[in-house]
Design a protein around this motif. Structure first.
Motif, PDB file in Angstrom:
ATOM      1  N   GLU A   1       0.864  -1.243  -0.021  1.00 54.36           N
ATOM      2  CA  GLU A   1       0.031   0.090  -0.118  1.00 54.36           C
ATOM      3  C   GLU A   1       0.697   1.188   0.073  1.00 54.36           C
ATOM      4  O   GLU A   1       0.159   2.450   0.142  1.00 54.36           O
ATOM      5  CB  GLU A   1      -1.087   0.163   1.039  1.00 54.36           C
ATOM      6  CG  GLU A   1      -1.828  -1.274   1.135  1.00 54.36           C
ATOM      7  CD  GLU A   1      -2.942  -1.094   2.078  1.00 54.36           C
ATOM      8  OE1 GLU A   1      -3.525   0.107   2.332  1.00 54.36           O
ATOM      9  OE2 GLU A   1      -3.433  -2.134   2.780  1.00 54.36           O
ATOM     10  N   GLY A   2       2.125   1.239   0.076  1.00 47.93           N
ATOM     11  CA  GLY A   2       2.905   2.158  -0.178  1.00 47.93           C
ATOM     12  C   GLY A   2       3.449   3.019   1.417  1.00 47.93           C
ATOM     13  O   GLY A   2       4.003   4.013   1.133  1.00 47.93           O
ATOM     14  N   PHE A   3       3.105   2.269   2.433  1.00 44.41           N
ATOM     15  CA  PHE A   3       3.405   3.095   3.549  1.00 44.41           C
ATOM     16  C   PHE A   3       3.436   2.001   4.482  1.00 44.41           C
ATOM     17  O   PHE A   3       2.650   1.150   4.747  1.00 44.41           O
ATOM     18  CB  PHE A   3       2.534   4.383   3.717  1.00 44.41           C
ATOM     19  CG  PHE A   3       1.008   4.033   4.161  1.00 44.41           C
ATOM     20  CD1 PHE A   3       0.823   3.889   5.318  1.00 44.41           C
ATOM     21  CD2 PHE A   3       0.176   4.018   3.039  1.00 44.41           C
ATOM     22  CE1 PHE A   3      -0.753   3.450   5.385  1.00 44.41           C
ATOM     23  CE2 PHE A   3      -1.120   3.775   2.854  1.00 44.41           C
ATOM     24  CZ  PHE A   3      -1.711   3.630   4.419  1.00 44.41           C
ATOM     25  N   VAL A   4       4.062   2.341   5.988  1.00 42.53           N
ATOM     26  CA  VAL A   4       3.868   1.443   6.796  1.00 42.53           C
ATOM     27  C   VAL A   4       2.705   1.982   8.069  1.00 42.53           C
ATOM     28  O   VAL A   4       2.858   3.335   8.091  1.00 42.53           O
ATOM     29  CB  VAL A   4       5.235   1.356   7.793  1.00 42.53           C
ATOM     30  CG1 VAL A   4       5.112   0.582   9.067  1.00 42.53           C
ATOM     31  CG2 VAL A   4       6.384   0.648   6.971  1.00 42.53           C
ATOM     32  N   PRO A   5       1.733   1.434   8.315  1.00 47.59           N
ATOM     33  CA  PRO A   5       0.430   2.026   8.909  1.00 47.59           C
ATOM     34  C   PRO A   5       0.859   2.397  10.255  1.00 47.59           C
ATOM     35  O   PRO A   5       1.940   2.180  11.018  1.00 47.59           O
ATOM     36  CB  PRO A   5      -0.340   0.763   9.090  1.00 47.59           C
ATOM     37  CG  PRO A   5       0.051  -0.285   8.214  1.00 47.59           C
ATOM     38  CD  PRO A   5       1.472  -0.092   8.075  1.00 47.59           C
TER      39      PRO A   5
ATOM     40  N   SER B   1       6.083   4.600  12.532  1.00 47.30           N
ATOM     41  CA  SER B   1       5.518   4.350  11.126  1.00 47.30           C
ATOM     42  C   SER B   1       5.941   5.310   9.823  1.00 47.30           C
ATOM     43  O   SER B   1       6.362   5.013   8.948  1.00 47.30           O
ATOM     44  CB  SER B   1       4.070   4.223  11.187  1.00 47.30           C
ATOM     45  OG  SER B   1       3.355   5.469  11.421  1.00 47.30           O
ATOM     46  N   GLY B   2       5.673   6.747  10.288  1.00 46.57           N
ATOM     47  CA  GLY B   2       5.828   7.688   9.266  1.00 46.57           C
ATOM     48  C   GLY B   2       7.375   7.741   9.085  1.00 46.57           C
ATOM     49  O   GLY B   2       7.934   7.820   8.003  1.00 46.57           O
TER      50      GLY B   2
ATOM     51  N   ALA C   1      -3.962   2.227   8.789  1.00 44.59           N
ATOM     52  CA  ALA C   1      -4.111   1.120   7.625  1.00 44.59           C
ATOM     53  C   ALA C   1      -5.283   1.342   6.760  1.00 44.59           C
ATOM     54  O   ALA C   1      -5.237   0.958   5.720  1.00 44.59           O
ATOM     55  CB  ALA C   1      -4.497  -0.193   8.516  1.00 44.59           C
ATOM     56  N   ASP C   2      -6.495   2.168   7.214  1.00 48.39           N
ATOM     57  CA  ASP C   2      -7.474   2.139   6.385  1.00 48.39           C
ATOM     58  C   ASP C   2      -7.351   3.586   5.229  1.00 48.39           C
ATOM     59  O   ASP C   2      -8.333   3.983   4.538  1.00 48.39           O
ATOM     60  CB  ASP C   2      -8.588   2.427   7.174  1.00 48.39           C
ATOM     61  CG  ASP C   2      -8.841   3.468   7.991  1.00 48.39           C
ATOM     62  OD1 ASP C   2      -7.707   4.442   8.060  1.00 48.39           O
ATOM     63  OD2 ASP C   2      -9.779   3.825   8.791  1.00 48.39           O
ATOM     64  N   HIS C   3      -6.120   4.238   5.410  1.00 48.49           N
ATOM     65  CA  HIS C   3      -5.621   5.192   4.620  1.00 48.49           C
ATOM     66  C   HIS C   3      -6.169   6.600   5.084  1.00 48.49           C
ATOM     67  O   HIS C   3      -5.830   7.688   4.420  1.00 48.49           O
ATOM     68  CB  HIS C   3      -6.156   4.856   3.107  1.00 48.49           C
ATOM     69  CG  HIS C   3      -5.311   3.890   2.531  1.00 48.49           C
ATOM     70  ND1 HIS C   3      -4.247   4.101   1.605  1.00 48.49           N
ATOM     71  CD2 HIS C   3      -5.296   2.749   2.444  1.00 48.49           C
ATOM     72  CE1 HIS C   3      -3.998   2.924   1.113  1.00 48.49           C
ATOM     73  NE2 HIS C   3      -4.480   2.018   1.595  1.00 48.49           N
ATOM     74  N   SER C   4      -6.816   6.629   6.174  1.00 50.18           N
ATOM     75  CA  SER C   4      -7.121   7.950   6.895  1.00 50.18           C
ATOM     76  C   SER C   4      -5.830   8.408   7.683  1.00 50.18           C
ATOM     77  O   SER C   4      -5.103   7.786   8.049  1.00 50.18           O
ATOM     78  CB  SER C   4      -8.342   7.849   7.735  1.00 50.18           C
ATOM     79  OG  SER C   4      -7.713   6.886   8.858  1.00 50.18           O
TER      80      SER C   4
ATOM     81  N   GLY D   1       4.852   8.452  15.522  1.00 52.09           N
ATOM     82  CA  GLY D   1       5.130   8.277  14.073  1.00 52.09           C
ATOM     83  C   GLY D   1       6.672   8.382  13.824  1.00 52.09           C
ATOM     84  O   GLY D   1       6.845   8.008  12.590  1.00 52.09           O
ATOM     85  N   TRP D   2       7.260   9.164  14.524  1.00 47.61           N
ATOM     86  CA  TRP D   2       8.654   9.614  14.297  1.00 47.61           C
ATOM     87  C   TRP D   2       9.597   9.094  15.306  1.00 47.61           C
ATOM     88  O   TRP D   2       9.361   8.728  16.338  1.00 47.61           O
ATOM     89  CB  TRP D   2       8.606  11.218  14.121  1.00 47.61           C
ATOM     90  CG  TRP D   2       7.600  11.631  13.333  1.00 47.61           C
ATOM     91  CD1 TRP D   2       6.647  12.542  13.655  1.00 47.61           C
ATOM     92  CD2 TRP D   2       7.431  11.640  11.916  1.00 47.61           C
ATOM     93  NE1 TRP D   2       5.779  13.073  12.795  1.00 47.61           N
ATOM     94  CE2 TRP D   2       6.157  12.165  11.640  1.00 47.61           C
ATOM     95  CE3 TRP D   2       8.008  10.764  10.807  1.00 47.61           C
ATOM     96  CZ2 TRP D   2       5.793  12.506  10.267  1.00 47.61           C
ATOM     97  CZ3 TRP D   2       7.484  10.857   9.614  1.00 47.61           C
ATOM     98  CH2 TRP D   2       6.495  11.580   9.357  1.00 47.61           C
ATOM     99  N   LEU D   3      10.998   9.149  14.799  1.00 50.53           N
ATOM    100  CA  LEU D   3      12.106   8.491  15.599  1.00 50.53           C
ATOM    101  C   LEU D   3      12.975   9.571  15.785  1.00 50.53           C
ATOM    102  O   LEU D   3      13.788   9.920  14.901  1.00 50.53           O
ATOM    103  CB  LEU D   3      12.392   7.373  15.166  1.00 50.53           C
ATOM    104  CG  LEU D   3      13.958   6.730  15.677  1.00 50.53           C
ATOM    105  CD1 LEU D   3      13.389   6.292  17.179  1.00 50.53           C
ATOM    106  CD2 LEU D   3      14.439   5.442  14.976  1.00 50.53           C
ATOM    107  N   GLU D   4      13.428  10.212  16.990  1.00 49.33           N
ATOM    108  CA  GLU D   4      14.208  11.168  17.415  1.00 49.33           C
ATOM    109  C   GLU D   4      14.016  12.372  16.460  1.00 49.33           C
ATOM    110  O   GLU D   4      14.956  12.908  15.948  1.00 49.33           O
ATOM    111  CB  GLU D   4      15.540  10.652  17.307  1.00 49.33           C
ATOM    112  CG  GLU D   4      15.907   9.582  18.175  1.00 49.33           C
ATOM    113  CD  GLU D   4      17.410   9.117  18.207  1.00 49.33           C
ATOM    114  OE1 GLU D   4      18.161   9.803  17.590  1.00 49.33           O
ATOM    115  OE2 GLU D   4      17.790   8.130  18.765  1.00 49.33           O
TER     116      GLU D   4
END
Length: 790
Positions: free
Chosen positions: A374-378, A384-385, A437-440, A451-454
């Motif tokens: 689907e092009g991304f990690v949920p 995830s981002g 995961a539902d693209h929202s 969703g971010w790391l450091e």
């Protein structure tokens, strides 16, 4: 392999806290400035008397250090001098008269929990230590050591099987000399390493040879004309860069692999360990290959070996174990970086194969199924981002490696997936954001780390180093992007991970200042880079703002002082700022030379007024891969004021790499019955249907396959309605916005894949009646999904 250095009582992951005047020992192994601790094995502590203290105090006025050597005199009068070779060290412990001269060697102590075993002979100590658990990961390694002293022990004792305490007769000579070899193979190999690298050499001879070896490497960048403070800062940073990865194989080539078995490096080569992958792929690996392509080739081969022995490529490896720390897929990026900068004396075909196979391995890429489908990690997945963006970066770097090796199939697949950043672009607020995961899109705040790391959303939105041009187009164009970058840096150069400013003391922000070059504002790159270099880095003990992370942050400082930066992972083009020194000569390890002259270069002259490349005027704020490969001359004109007229043309911007053709092609798209894809009645209204119609040569049927992977007609884009992802979602016309809903990737069977949905452009029920609106549907290889594009 050996980094024999002092450890203070106040703990730091590198072992030493400058603000503490208490040394608890001199341990044999270290890593430089990581976010977690490990090593610190087998500390030596000289002391007077018979009862070992927990530490000894000292003053910095009685301490000195230089590359490869260290010296300190404790307040109790004992002086310690250390020098090292690659796998061995030599120490001189000078004791004051009138007291018992004692020493402890502790194989049961390290920065993390450790156990060990030692044996004592008449004038030697040998054994091993077991430790690990970097960042709580459970990694494990065993280090062997052998120590030989220049005189027999006056007394010796063993406590708990791992703590050796010895004393010496210093009545005739107060200076005790100890030679130590280390190995990850055996105590016998540790002794063999010692003999091979030192033999009968004295302390002075070892120190001199080590100084010469370091100078030989440091002089590969010779700077001239700068003030002493900038010069010391520069070479301190370069020294840090060159400490890791570290040699792991012995002088006979043997080393323990990630499979627990002994292996042997090829003759004339070395195996390397300690890969701070998530950190160093951004610019440290490139600098290693830039200066030392032969050693960097061995580093690259070590990556290949790790993958073969462990079955996958990990994110952060220490000794011969994976730790799983951090996210993304950085080791393939590092390998691709090294090749791009000229490290090619290794098995690069297996690097490509392992990297390609790793894109579908759970232990290498957690969440890869969603990213691939689907092009991304949920958003339900940690970071995830960030992980979506890291995987896209890795895919791009591997695609470039594949291209260099002539594998167009792998290149094409991964070049397309390198644009998966578009699938987390929220067109409503123009941020890259975690996605459900539902693209929202869940609730989002730019200063949140969810969703971010450091880092946070304000900083990670810029993490598309492979395609700044495409990112800028999606964010509104170079003008709005320039203003937005200005706001980011106005909110702080090093504002931390929960801020609306940049965080240049940590890796996710390091590439951002160089993005101005791509937006027609190289003057802002020049100003921000210089401000960061001169305010976040200095020559003192607090001379670096964040964790060095095994040389990555130091590498940024080196590149910044050179006025150039490897912005795009897997490529060797260099984005430009301005040099800090009036004269710089770079002599690469393969003999290629780059000479840089910049009369008047100083802290306060960051702005470029002119540039000549190999004697010819240039308006380009970047250097080509060919220049990096072949060398040449750069001659700068600099100023303390901003001319705002050099390097500003869009045509002069550094190259970006997108998924579509480099040169857009325009023509008709045909499908079943030879009919054409058509914008209904040539309307430009949002949501106008995209349909099948008799070919008629009108503008409504003139589609452009654009470089960003979109299909454009009459200045707008073919779009999946409401970014839908279910079979049967209709296709309409929408203003081009750079999102995944407007990505159409040609496949070998003639279909056009929409990556976020994983579905194909489809003619419903193969109905060729004029006016039938197109949809997305499960890819099935039928004629209803076979299209001929320009």
């Amino acid at each position: 392999m050996i980094q024999w250095s002092p450890d203070t009582v106040t703990y730091q992951n590198g072992g030493y806290d400058y603000n503490d005047n208490r040394i608890r020992g001199f341990s044999l192994t270290h890593i430089s400035g990581a976010g977690c601790g490990d090593y610190g094995n087998v500390p030596f502590l000289p002391f007077p008397g018979s009862s070992p203290p927990g530490y000894s105090t000292f003053s910095h006025s009685n301490e000195s250090a230089s590359p490869g050597t260290y010296s300190v005199t404790f307040d109790d009068g004992i002086r310690t001098d250390l020098a090292v070779t690659q796998r061995s060290g030599i120490a001189q412990f000078t004791y004051p008269a009138g007291q018992t001269a004692s020493l402890t060697v502790d194989a049961g102590k390290a920065f993390n929990a450790a156990t060990g075993s030692v044996t004592i002979s008449s004038n030697g100590i040998a054994g091993y230590t077991d430790s690990g658990n970097f960042c709580g990961s459970g990694n494990h390694y065993r280090l062997f050591f052998t120590v030989v002293f220049d005189r027999p022990f006056a007394s010796s004792s063993l406590t708990g099987g791992s703590l050796a305490q010895v004393s010496f007769d210093t009545s005739a000579n107060p200076t005790v000399t100890a030679k130590v070899g280390i190995s990850f193979v055996s105590a016998a190999n540790a002794y063999a390493n010692l003999q091979a690298e030192q033999g009968g050499e004295s302390f002075a001879q070892v120190k001199s040879a080590t100084r010469g070896a370091w100078n030989g490497m440091l002089q590969r960048i010779a700077v001239a004309g700068g003030n002493v403070f900038d010069t010391v800062t520069f070479y301190s940073a370069l020294y840090h860069v060159l400490q890791d990865p570290s040699v792991f194989s012995d002088t006979d080539g043997r080393y323990p692999g990630f499979d627990g078995q002994l292996h042997t490096a090829a003759a004339g080569h070395a195996e390397y360990a300690d890969f701070s992958g998530w950190d160093v792929y951004r610019s440290q690996a490139q600098l290693l290959a830039f200066l030392a392509p032969q050693q960097a080739s061995d580093v690259a081969q070590s990556i290949v070996d790790q993958g073969a022995q462990a079955g996958y490529l990990d994110r952060w490896t220490l000794a011969n174990g994976n730790t799983g720390v951090m996210n993304g897929d950085p080791l393939p990026i590092i390998g691709s970086d090294l090749v791009a900068f000229g490290a090619i004396d290794f098995d690069y075909w297996n690097l490509l194969w392992e990297s390609w196979q790793g894109t579908v391995k759970d232990n290498e890429r957690p969440g890869w199924q969603s990213e691939a489908g689907e092009g991304f990690v949920p958003a339900a997945n940690s970071w995830s981002g960030a992980t979506t963006l890291e995987y896209a970066t890795a895919d791009f770097a591997i695609s470039q490696l594949a291209s260099r090796l002539g594998d167009t199939a792998i290149h094409d697949v991964l070049l397309h997936s390198s644009s998966n950043w578009r699938d987390i672009l929220n067109n409503n607020d123009l941020y890259l954001e975690p996605r459900n995961a539902d693209h929202s899109f869940p609730s989002f705040a730019p200063t949140s780390q969810n969703g971010w790391l450091e880092g946070d959303g304000a900083q990670y939105t810029w993490l598309v180093p492979q395609n700044p041009k495409g990112l800028f187009a999606a964010l509104g164009g170079p003008g709005p992007v320039g203003s937005r970058l200005d706001t980011l840096f106005a909110n702080g150069l090093n504002a931390g991970p929960w801020s609306a400013g940049a965080y240049l003391a940590n890796e996710p922000s390091t590439a951002i200042p160089w993005l101005y070059d791509y937006a027609g504002r190289p003057d802002r790159t020049e100003a921000v880079v210089r401000q960061a270099l001169t305010t976040l880095y200095s020559y003192g003990p607090t001379g670096e703002a964040g964790n060095d992370d095994l040389g990555e942050m130091s590498a940024w400082a080196v590149w910044a002082a050179l006025g150039m930066y490897p912005e795009v992972p897997g490529r060797a083009e260099l984005a430009l700022a301005s040099p800090l020194f009036p004269g710089i000569t770079i002599t690469r390890g393969n003999g290629v030379v780059i000479d840089i002259t910049a009369p008047g270069a100083a802290d306060n002259t960051p702005y470029v007024t002119s540039l000549q490349v190999n004697g010819s005027p240039s308006q380009q704020p970047w250097l080509s891969e060919g220049f990096v490969q072949n060398g040449g001359t750069l001659a700068y004109g600099l100023s303390s004021t901003d001319p705002q007229n050099w390097g500003t043309s869009p045509a002069d911007a550094p190259p970006s790499f997108d998924t579509g053709p480099a040169t857009p092609v325009t023509g008709r798209i045909t499908g079943l019955a030879g009919k054409c894809v058509d914008d209904d009645q040539s309307k430009l209204s949002w949501g106008n249907k995209i349909q099948i119609w008799d070919c008629n040569g009108t503008g409504a049927q003139q589609w452009t396959t654009a470089s960003d992977g979109s299909l454009q007609v009459l200045g707008n884009c073919m779009d999946v309605a409401n970014s839908g992802t279910t079979p049967g979602t209709l296709v309409d016309l929408w203003p081009c916005n750079g999102t995944g809903a407007q990505q159409w990737w040609p496949r070998s069977d003639g279909s056009l894949l929409n990556p976020p949905s994983g579905l194909c452009l489809d003619l419903p029920n193969s109905n060729t009646t004029n006016g039938t609106q197109l949809q997305i549907w499960n890819c099935n290889g039928t004629g209803a999904q076979r299209w001929t594009v320009p």
